[in-house]
Design a protein around this motif. Structure first.
Motif, PDB file in Angstrom:
ATOM      1  N   SER A  53       0.846  -1.191   0.000  1.00  0.00           N
ATOM      2  CA  SER A  53       0.000   0.000   0.000  1.00  0.00           C
ATOM      3  C   SER A  53       0.879   1.238   0.000  1.00  0.00           C
ATOM      4  O   SER A  53       1.968   1.252   0.576  1.00  0.00           O
ATOM      5  CB  SER A  53      -0.907  -0.017   1.230  1.00  0.00           C
ATOM      6  OG  SER A  53      -0.752   1.171   1.963  1.00  0.00           O
ATOM      7  N   GLY A  54       0.400   2.283  -0.650  1.00  0.00           N
ATOM      8  CA  GLY A  54       1.158   3.532  -0.695  1.00  0.00           C
ATOM      9  C   GLY A  54       1.314   4.123   0.700  1.00  0.00           C
ATOM     10  O   GLY A  54       2.206   4.916   0.936  1.00  0.00           O
ATOM     11  N   ASP A  55       0.428   3.728   1.594  1.00  0.00           N
ATOM     12  CA  ASP A  55       0.484   4.283   2.941  1.00  0.00           C
ATOM     13  C   ASP A  55       1.581   3.652   3.790  1.00  0.00           C
ATOM     14  O   ASP A  55       2.104   4.276   4.696  1.00  0.00           O
ATOM     15  CB  ASP A  55      -0.862   4.086   3.658  1.00  0.00           C
ATOM     16  CG  ASP A  55      -1.727   5.320   3.493  1.00  0.00           C
ATOM     17  OD1 ASP A  55      -1.309   6.226   2.731  1.00  0.00           O
ATOM     18  OD2 ASP A  55      -2.796   5.389   4.108  1.00  0.00           O
ATOM     19  N   SER A  81       5.048   7.184  -4.222  1.00  0.00           N
ATOM     20  CA  SER A  81       4.314   8.033  -5.166  1.00  0.00           C
ATOM     21  C   SER A  81       5.010   9.372  -5.356  1.00  0.00           C
ATOM     22  O   SER A  81       5.085   9.891  -6.473  1.00  0.00           O
ATOM     23  CB  SER A  81       2.895   8.286  -4.654  1.00  0.00           C
ATOM     24  OG  SER A  81       2.291   7.081  -4.324  1.00  0.00           O
ATOM     25  N   ARG A 103      -2.597   9.278 -14.012  1.00  0.00           N
ATOM     26  CA  ARG A 103      -2.980   9.855 -12.724  1.00  0.00           C
ATOM     27  C   ARG A 103      -1.941  10.844 -12.220  1.00  0.00           C
ATOM     28  O   ARG A 103      -2.270  11.918 -11.722  1.00  0.00           O
ATOM     29  CB  ARG A 103      -3.198   8.749 -11.692  1.00  0.00           C
ATOM     30  CG  ARG A 103      -4.670   8.320 -11.618  1.00  0.00           C
ATOM     31  CD  ARG A 103      -4.909   7.445 -10.429  1.00  0.00           C
ATOM     32  NE  ARG A 103      -4.102   6.244 -10.529  1.00  0.00           N
ATOM     33  CZ  ARG A 103      -4.568   5.000 -10.422  1.00  0.00           C
ATOM     34  NH1 ARG A 103      -5.851   4.805 -10.185  1.00  0.00           N
ATOM     35  NH2 ARG A 103      -3.784   3.966 -10.515  1.00  0.00           N
ATOM     36  N   THR A 107      -2.485  14.862 -11.667  1.00  0.00           N
ATOM     37  CA  THR A 107      -2.239  15.546 -10.391  1.00  0.00           C
ATOM     38  C   THR A 107      -1.258  16.699 -10.571  1.00  0.00           C
ATOM     39  O   THR A 107      -1.488  17.807 -10.082  1.00  0.00           O
ATOM     40  CB  THR A 107      -1.656  14.553  -9.358  1.00  0.00           C
ATOM     41  OG1 THR A 107      -2.529  13.428  -9.282  1.00  0.00           O
ATOM     42  CG2 THR A 107      -1.534  15.188  -7.992  1.00  0.00           C
ATOM     43  N   SER A 137      -5.868   3.144   1.168  1.00  0.00           N
ATOM     44  CA  SER A 137      -4.511   2.890   0.720  1.00  0.00           C
ATOM     45  C   SER A 137      -4.089   3.985  -0.252  1.00  0.00           C
ATOM     46  O   SER A 137      -4.883   4.496  -1.026  1.00  0.00           O
ATOM     47  CB  SER A 137      -4.428   1.519   0.053  1.00  0.00           C
ATOM     48  OG  SER A 137      -3.850   1.626  -1.233  1.00  0.00           O
ATOM     49  N   GLY A 138      -2.797   4.330  -0.191  1.00  0.00           N
ATOM     50  CA  GLY A 138      -2.274   5.344  -1.096  1.00  0.00           C
ATOM     51  C   GLY A 138      -2.366   4.880  -2.545  1.00  0.00           C
ATOM     52  O   GLY A 138      -2.346   5.679  -3.460  1.00  0.00           O
ATOM     53  N   ASP A 139      -2.452   3.561  -2.750  1.00  0.00           N
ATOM     54  CA  ASP A 139      -2.510   3.049  -4.111  1.00  0.00           C
ATOM     55  C   ASP A 139      -3.887   3.192  -4.738  1.00  0.00           C
ATOM     56  O   ASP A 139      -4.003   3.291  -5.952  1.00  0.00           O
ATOM     57  CB  ASP A 139      -2.114   1.562  -4.133  1.00  0.00           C
ATOM     58  CG  ASP A 139      -0.628   1.424  -4.435  1.00  0.00           C
ATOM     59  OD1 ASP A 139       0.032   2.472  -4.516  1.00  0.00           O
ATOM     60  OD2 ASP A 139      -0.168   0.295  -4.584  1.00  0.00           O
ATOM     61  N   GLY A 168      -3.902   5.999  -6.688  1.00  0.00           N
ATOM     62  CA  GLY A 168      -2.689   6.154  -7.494  1.00  0.00           C
ATOM     63  C   GLY A 168      -1.653   7.028  -6.811  1.00  0.00           C
ATOM     64  O   GLY A 168      -0.784   7.590  -7.460  1.00  0.00           O
ATOM     65  N   GLY A 169      -1.739   7.145  -5.500  1.00  0.00           N
ATOM     66  CA  GLY A 169      -0.756   7.955  -4.781  1.00  0.00           C
ATOM     67  C   GLY A 169      -1.000   9.441  -4.916  1.00  0.00           C
ATOM     68  O   GLY A 169      -0.170  10.248  -4.523  1.00  0.00           O
ATOM     69  N   VAL A 170      -2.170   9.796  -5.478  1.00  0.00           N
ATOM     70  CA  VAL A 170      -2.480  11.201  -5.717  1.00  0.00           C
ATOM     71  C   VAL A 170      -2.408  12.006  -4.420  1.00  0.00           C
ATOM     72  O   VAL A 170      -1.871  13.100  -4.387  1.00  0.00           O
ATOM     73  CB  VAL A 170      -3.883  11.333  -6.362  1.00  0.00           C
ATOM     74  CG1 VAL A 170      -4.396  12.756  -6.255  1.00  0.00           C
ATOM     75  CG2 VAL A 170      -3.841  10.884  -7.818  1.00  0.00           C
ATOM     76  N   ARG A 171      -2.924  11.402  -3.348  1.00  0.00           N
ATOM     77  CA  ARG A 171      -2.975  12.130  -2.090  1.00  0.00           C
ATOM     78  C   ARG A 171      -1.576  12.476  -1.585  1.00  0.00           C
ATOM     79  O   ARG A 171      -1.322  13.588  -1.132  1.00  0.00           O
ATOM     80  CB  ARG A 171      -3.724  11.304  -1.042  1.00  0.00           C
ATOM     81  CG  ARG A 171      -4.095  12.101   0.173  1.00  0.00           C
ATOM     82  CD  ARG A 171      -4.822  11.263   1.174  1.00  0.00           C
ATOM     83  NE  ARG A 171      -4.075  10.046   1.466  1.00  0.00           N
ATOM     84  CZ  ARG A 171      -4.331   9.242   2.485  1.00  0.00           C
ATOM     85  NH1 ARG A 171      -5.346   9.499   3.283  1.00  0.00           N
ATOM     86  NH2 ARG A 171      -3.624   8.166   2.698  1.00  0.00           N
TER      87      ARG A 171
END
Lengths: 261, 261
Positions: free
Chosen positions: A2-4, A11, A47, A51, B2-4, B7-10
């Motif tokens: 996960s990106g988190d 990212s 994406r 952004t 999840s950040g995914d 797409g990790g935009v956040r």
């Protein structure tokens, strides 16, 4: 993953990598080219571009090609406000060019890389071309040894790990950095790039024994003979001392270059 | 979340938001200040700062305060290469200052905001201060109406939603943009900022009927009387036509300003 779980680091790194694809020779890309260059999935590229475009950092033209966006102008202003090298220091750099007939660069360390913050070009055709803002490696080159004076062991390890010699390079690097600290200068021949040589000396801030920058002359090894290097060393060390007196304390306790002027 | 999944935009948005906290008046922050300003958890701030610092976009000084990093210098160079307004267009802008005695700005649209890419300051003390690279709203101001000519409905909706009037503002906005398209100029009084007025006209590229930029004069409403606005409109439209002929086609099929010169 996960990106988190990595705090979104991946990212952000991807976004920066994408922006780094753009330079003066590559002002615009098609989406397809960005997919190829980044190696990312098309949906991820779209994406990221979306952004970055929303924030003006990228820009899609009427022909669908993607370019650096006007939002970068704001950061340009900011970078110049913080990193503008005082005119007095620039004058010393120009004198050093006159003394050595080689290109003079001023580097600062940003974590495990170095960045060129100012340049005065030498008069000869065959010369060391680095652009302001360019990121360069810290595992090689005379300026790197100088910039790593006072760095902790973790940093040295990361720098060594990024070198073509791997983590084992750390012992050699530590010795070279120690040498630079003791002598007050460093010399390199063909470490980073075959046929390129450099001589560098530390610029100190108003406080501390850790250099805030490295002043370096760079050029073709053929012109950096032992006799020439002796002269260059003398000149670079003198110029670096003068710039230290003028003051160049990026983001330190003292005003950064360009601030409060 | 999840950040995914986004797409990790956040994470990318957070990183950009953090960089955007820095400006000429706020050159450095402590970690604590960054936590306060971003509203993010300290661990998140530390990870973001670490990532941005590794890439030279932020910089931690010896006192622990965080500043804009030297890596921004590379993007500064890039932004100037792409967005440098040709000297001939600058000359037209200066003539427009001489004609109107007001500040002249050139804006481009970046998705749902506008960005100032060039400015020539007016001679009077009370004047409209915008810096190159500044992001401004698209829901108000004369330049916004001009920049939205040819924009699709989804864009108008997003711009309206970002306004203090909410999504319902889209009908008024659509009418104003249609008006600007028909007349070839727009006038605003106190829409974005109380007491500030503007007159803007579109700059067109070599192809297409969608403006590539908006040329605007801006100043205090007190000086934008009906009679003055008539004169300003004439001058701005004439200057915008001349700049269209000179060419200003950012990232379009034609060379961008600053490219191939």
């Amino acid at each position: 993953m996960s990106g988190d779980s990595d705090g979104g680091v991946r990212s952000v790194t991807r976004a920066i990598d994408m922006l780094d694809l753009f330079d003066e020779r590559n002002l615009r890309y098609t989406t397809r080219e960005l997919v190829e260059r980044t190696g990312l999935a098309k949906t991820t590229v779209l994406r990221l571009v979306g952004t970055l475009e929303q924030r003006g950092l990228l820009w899609t033209g009427p022909d669908g090609r993607i370019a650096a966006g006007p939002g970068l102008l704001r950061w340009a202003r900011l970078a110049h406000a913080v990193w503008q090298v005082p005119e007095a220091a620039r004058a010393v750099m120009r004198e050093l060019v006159a003394d050595t007939a080689e290109t003079v660069n001023l580097y600062v360390r940003a974590d495990a890389v170095r960045v060129c913050v100012a340049q005065e070009e030498g008069p000869q055709r065959l010369r060391h071309v680095v652009n302001t803002g360019d990121e360069m490696v810290l595992w090689g080159g005379a300026a790197s040894k100088v910039l790593l004076i006072g760095a902790d062991d973790a940093t040295l390890l990361r720098v060594a790990a990024a070198s073509p010699y791997g983590p084992a390079h750390v012992d050699r690097l530590r010795a070279q950095v120690g040498d630079a600290a003791e002598r007050g200068y460093a010399v390199s021949h063909g470490e980073r790039e075959h046929g390129a040589s450099g001589v560098a000396a530390p610029v100190f801030g108003r406080t501390g024994r850790t250099p805030v920058a490295a002043l370096a002359v760079g050029g073709p090894t053929a012109r950096f003979t032992d006799a020439a290097v002796r002269g260059f060393t003398e000149s670079v060390m003198g110029a670096a001392r003068r710039i230290s007196e003028i003051g160049l304390d990026p983001a330190g306790g003292a005003p950064a270059p360009g601030e409060d002027r």
